[in-house]
Design a protein around this motif. Structure first.
Motif, short mmCIF file in Angstrom:
data_model
loop_
_atom_site.label_atom_id
_atom_site.label_comp_id
_atom_site.label_asym_id
_atom_site.label_seq_id
_atom_site.Cartn_x
_atom_site.Cartn_y
_atom_site.Cartn_z
N GLY A 104 -1.58 18.16 -8.74
CA GLY A 104 -2.89 17.10 -9.42
C GLY A 104 -2.05 15.59 -9.14
O GLY A 104 -1.32 15.68 -9.75
N HIS A 105 -3.12 14.82 -10.23
CA HIS A 105 -2.15 13.44 -10.59
C HIS A 105 -1.80 14.00 -12.45
O HIS A 105 -2.78 14.97 -13.08
CB HIS A 105 -4.14 12.36 -10.72
N GLY A 106 -0.88 13.34 -12.42
CA GLY A 106 0.01 13.37 -13.46
C GLY A 106 -0.95 12.53 -14.64
O GLY A 106 -1.07 11.32 -14.00
N TYR A 119 3.18 19.15 -2.90
CA TYR A 119 2.89 18.49 -2.39
C TYR A 119 2.52 17.27 -3.09
O TYR A 119 2.55 16.84 -4.73
CB TYR A 119 1.48 19.18 -2.91
N VAL A 120 2.56 15.87 -2.43
CA VAL A 120 1.75 14.89 -2.91
C VAL A 120 -0.23 14.12 -2.26
O VAL A 120 -0.32 13.86 -1.72
CB VAL A 120 2.60 13.39 -2.75
N PRO A 121 -0.75 14.19 -3.44
CA PRO A 121 -1.79 14.59 -3.36
C PRO A 121 -1.96 13.60 -3.49
O PRO A 121 -1.78 11.35 -3.27
CB PRO A 121 -2.15 14.39 -4.91
N ALA A 122 -3.88 12.68 -2.61
CA ALA A 122 -3.91 11.55 -2.03
C ALA A 122 -4.05 10.42 -3.09
O ALA A 122 -4.79 11.02 -4.31
CB ALA A 122 -5.32 11.95 -1.27
N GLU A 123 -4.36 8.67 -2.90
CA GLU A 123 -4.55 8.29 -3.85
C GLU A 123 -6.19 8.35 -4.39
O GLU A 123 -6.64 8.50 -3.11
CB GLU A 123 -4.14 6.63 -3.55
N GLY A 179 0.72 -1.32 0.03
CA GLY A 179 0.00 0.33 -0.02
C GLY A 179 0.30 1.30 -0.04
O GLY A 179 0.25 2.32 0.07
N LEU A 180 2.37 1.11 -0.22
CA LEU A 180 2.63 2.13 0.37
C LEU A 180 3.33 2.82 -1.27
O LEU A 180 3.16 1.97 -1.94
CB LEU A 180 4.36 1.86 1.39
N ARG A 181 3.17 3.99 -1.18
CA ARG A 181 3.38 4.55 -2.98
C ARG A 181 5.19 5.63 -2.78
O ARG A 181 5.69 5.67 -1.54
CB ARG A 181 2.56 5.60 -2.95
N LYS A 182 6.35 5.05 -3.64
CA LYS A 182 7.74 5.55 -3.71
C LYS A 182 7.05 7.38 -4.34
O LYS A 182 7.12 7.04 -6.01
CB LYS A 182 8.12 4.15 -5.18
N HIS A 186 0.53 13.84 1.32
CA HIS A 186 1.50 14.38 2.22
C HIS A 186 2.31 15.25 1.34
O HIS A 186 1.63 15.70 0.87
CB HIS A 186 2.55 13.35 1.74
N ARG A 187 3.02 16.10 2.41
CA ARG A 187 3.65 17.54 1.67
C ARG A 187 5.47 16.96 1.97
O ARG A 187 5.27 16.18 3.51
CB ARG A 187 3.32 18.78 2.16
#
Length: 776
Positions: free
Chosen positions: A485-487, A403-407, A328-331, A384-385
């Motif tokens: 946002g999402h790429g 900023y890293v958006p939530a899934e 469940g972790l994102r790199k 997360h930031r």
């Protein structure tokens, strides 16, 4: 050529007017030199002809005719500027040339400039050199001598200070007064003319060239301070201005230069430069001049290394978020602008990840020490930031976060990304996000090891500086107020599609054909797709032939070739972007068809095997025939048998009548077989390898009273015939008698048990020797 033409015209005119010494025709003056822009007149004497004449200039007719009412015609030329010209006077009726001349022009020197300067450019003394330059319309040549004349208040009359064959002249300042105004004139002199320039007056302060000033540069984190100090006394006494030139040192490519103007006060001046790149080498140089004087030479270049500019330096922090892993972790791959390695000092980079909630951020006190430009952290499915902190020599330099958006967070991405290439660049365009955005971040990578990124406020951009013929992965991410946002990923695209891959060929030749096959090894993911293959082949020094097939074919058979001939062949793979050609291969066709040679070889082998088999059978049959001996009675010899007491021994001959009989069977006549009642010794009969010879001793018998004469015998035709003759009554062996007593001797390898003779008899015995078999 013009002189030759003029002489020809004069000679022709003289021949026309020959015989009229008083009424001559000619043009005067001859070969005249005039100053450029002046006026002149040319006279044509027309006493030798009546009627009108006309003039030509460089073989072009002048648009006016003149009557020869008098004995001459005059042509006036106003403001003549041609460097040289040929003039002719011709009869208007007969078109005959009456005479001609050549006019050349000269000019006087102009645009004179003079300077007072120094031999030593580092120490300030009184100027010791005086140099003048000028222009001259005529090309300088050794035939023209120039003289510089000068006059001043202290010398009213002109005096010669310099001579030269070129358009400049330098002399020492001892011949002039450097404190008074001076008038300069340049004289040009040739063999046929002389011209002087207009006089030019010069003020010493206006022509004084000072020595270059002294330059120092100090650097700080936000500016560079350039200090200029004059080394000429005139610069301290009078107003002076300067130019500071500086440029960035680059390994390759064009160098951009900037110039700043500065005015010295009391021989000193400072210039502050704030626009520069951090941690790069810059070169500086300066020159100065009096207000109306010429520029000094540039000072020696000075190179300095700039410091890190805190005000202009930006980290440009960005991140790449990978898909969630099994846990469940994102790199998250964080990246930022690398600080140049030329920057002095120690730099420390730390990354801290923070759980982001609206108007609240939970701080994670764990800092991750990172490299100089990249770092990897792992976050869960929440927002997360990522915060980056850079320290310089232990002091805080800059802080930035991304900023890293939530899934699954509802931030609308961009759509419909389109990519194309143009001369090695990639053009990217997309449709705007549905939500209001502050901009877009475009990142691209080749191979995923190194990323590049840029920000744009428009829905299109151009990516430059890319590797040639390489694939790139491009992502466009919308930027909101304080979020990203999402790429959206674009399809992989090559900067430029290259030629097809390398072509390798193989050739299998026959007598009149050859099979050419090939395969293409790709040069990379950006190799061009093959459209057609073309096979080129030829005999040496013969026209080249070719056959083209589509991209699905990988072989072709070349027909109608010449047997036993060498050919060269190569294959060309053609794509829309280029062509790749294989190496040339040589092959020789067979003399005969290999299939025919194979058939002939197989048939020949079969025939040879049949012949060998037949011969072997015949040899075996012949050998069997030869192994059945047939005795020849004509070759036999008569001997007496040994006595019975000598019967022990060996049997020296093989049976010849019946192959089934024992090797030790004896040969008897008919009478002997009837009278004899004692068999052979069992020891000899038991051993088939034993050979026994029965020998009759002649002494055991008395000679017959009436011997029978021997009768000729015939050779039997077969072994069966010879055995059938033995018991015959007509056999010549039956008529032979012996007076010797009967005895037998056996010669054999095994021992023999003697047989007792029960009764005494007198048989008639015949024998056969081995000589019969050897001589047969």
């Amino acid at each position: 050529m013009s002189l030759f033409l003029t002489l020809f015209i004069v000679a022709a005119t003289s021949s026309i007017c020959k015989g009229q010494p008083k009424n001559t025709c000619k043009v005067v003056p001859k070969n005249e030199y005039i100053e450029v822009g002046s006026d002149t007149e040319i006279v044509c004497q027309t006493s030798c002809i009546p009627g009108k004449i006309y003039w030509t200039l460089n073989k072009r007719r002048i648009d006016k005719s003149q009557s020869s009412n008098s004995s001459h015609a005059v042509l006036s030329l106003r403001n003549f500027t041609l460097q040289n010209a040929t003039l002719q006077c011709l009869n208007a009726d007969t078109l005959q040339a009456l005479g001609g001349t050549i006019i050349r022009t000269y000019s006087k020197p102009n645009n004179i400039s003079c300077i007072l300067h120094h031999t030593n450019q580092f120490q300030d003394f009184s100027p010791d050199l005086f140099t003048c330059n000028w222009e001259h319309r005529i090309k300088p040549s050794p035939d023209i001598n120039y003289t510089v004349l000068i006059a001043s208040l202290s010398h009213d009359s002109q005096q010669e200070i310099c001579k030269s064959n070129v358009t400049n002249c330098t002399t020492t300042s001892e011949k002039i007064s450097i404190f008074d105004n001076m008038t300069v004139t340049v004289r040009a002199k040739a063999a046929a003319w002389q011209a002087e320039s207009d006089p030019h007056e010069f003020c010493p302060d206006h022509i004084l060239k000072i020595i270059p000033p002294k330059l120092t540069v100090k650097t700080s984190s936000d500016h560079m301070l350039v200090s200029v100090v004059a080394r000429s006394r005139a610069a301290f006494l009078k107003q002076c201005h300067c130019e500071v030139k500086y440029s960035k040192v680059v390994d390759e490519g064009p160098v951009s230069e900037w110039v700043h103007n500065n005015t010295l006060k009391n021989g000193h001046g400072n210039e502050t430069i704030e626009e520069f790149d951090s941690c790069n080498n810059y070169t500086f140089s300066v020159r100065c001049a009096l207000v109306e004087g010429p520029w000094s030479d540039w000072s020696e270049k000075k190179t300095v290394l700039t410091k890190l500019n805190k005000r202009d330096f930006k980290l440009r922090l960005w991140r790449k978020v990978a898909e969630p892993e099994e846990n469940g972790l994102r790199k998250v791959h964080a990246m930022w602008t690398e600080i140049p390695s030329t920057c002095r000092g120690t730099f420390t980079y730390t990354v801290k990840q923070t759980l982001y909630e609206e108007n609240l951020m939970e701080v994670n006190d764990t800092d991750i020490l990172c490299g100089s430009s990249t770092c990897v952290v792992y976050v869960n499915q929440d927002a997360h930031r990522v915060q980056l902190t850079v320290l310089h020599n232990g002091a805080l330099l800059v802080v930035d976060s991304v900023y890293v958006p939530a899934e699954g967070e509802s931030l609308p991405p961009v759509t419909d990304i389109q990519t194309s290439t143009l001369e090695g660049d990639i053009l990217v365009s997309w449709k705007a996000s549905m939500a209001p955005v502050t901009g877009y971040m475009i990142d691209w990578t080749h191979g995923g090891n190194q990323y590049h990124w840029k920000e744009s406020r428009y829905t299109h951009t151009t990516l430059s500086g890319l590797l040639d013929k390489q694939p790139y992965n491009i992502t466009v991410t919308p930027l909101f107020d304080d979020k990203t946002g999402h790429g959206t990923h674009a399809l992989q695209i090559c900067t430029r599609v290259g030629d097809p891959g390398n072509v390798m060929i193989q050739v299998q030749s026959k007598d009149k054909s050859a099979l050419v096959s090939w395969n293409v090894s790709s040069q990379g993911p950006c190799s061009g797709a093959v459209v057609t293959y073309t096979v080129f082949y030829r005999i040496q020094r013969e026209p080249q032939l070719n056959v083209t097939v589509n991209s699905t074919e990988q072989f072709i058979s070349l027909k109608d070739l010449i047997p036993d001939t060498q050919y060269s062949v190569h294959v060309s793979a053609t794509a829309l972007t280029g062509t790749t050609q294989s190496r040339e291969t040589l092959f020789r066709t067979k003399r005969f068809d290999p299939e025919l040679v194979t058939v002939v070889s197989v048939c020949g082998s079969i025939v040879i095997l049949l012949v060998l088999s037949l011969g072997l059978c015949c040899a075996v049959r012949w050998k069997k025939f030869k192994e059945k001996p047939v005795p020849n009675p004509g070759l036999s010899s008569l001997a007496l048998w040994p006595a019975l007491s000598h019967q022990e021994g060996t049997c020296p001959f093989q049976p010849f009548s019946n192959p089934t009989e024992s090797l030790c069977d004896r040969v008897y006549t008919g009478e002997t077989q009837q009278a004899s009642t004692s068999p052979l010794a069992p020891g000899c009969d038991d051993n088939p390898a034993c050979v026994q010879t029965e020998y009759i001793d002649p002494a055991a018998f008395s000679a017959p009273e009436d011997p029978v004469k021997p009768v000729k015998t015939q050779h039997p035709s077969s072994p069966e015939d010879s055995t059938a003759l033995l018991p015959s009554e007509n056999s010549p062996y039956r008529s032979q008698t012996s007076v010797e007593s009967f005895a037998s001797r056996s010669i054999k390898q095994c021992k023999r048990v003697p047989v007792k003779q029960t009764e005494k008899m007198t048989p008639v015995i015949v024998y056969v020797t081995l000589d019969m078999l050897e001589q047969q």
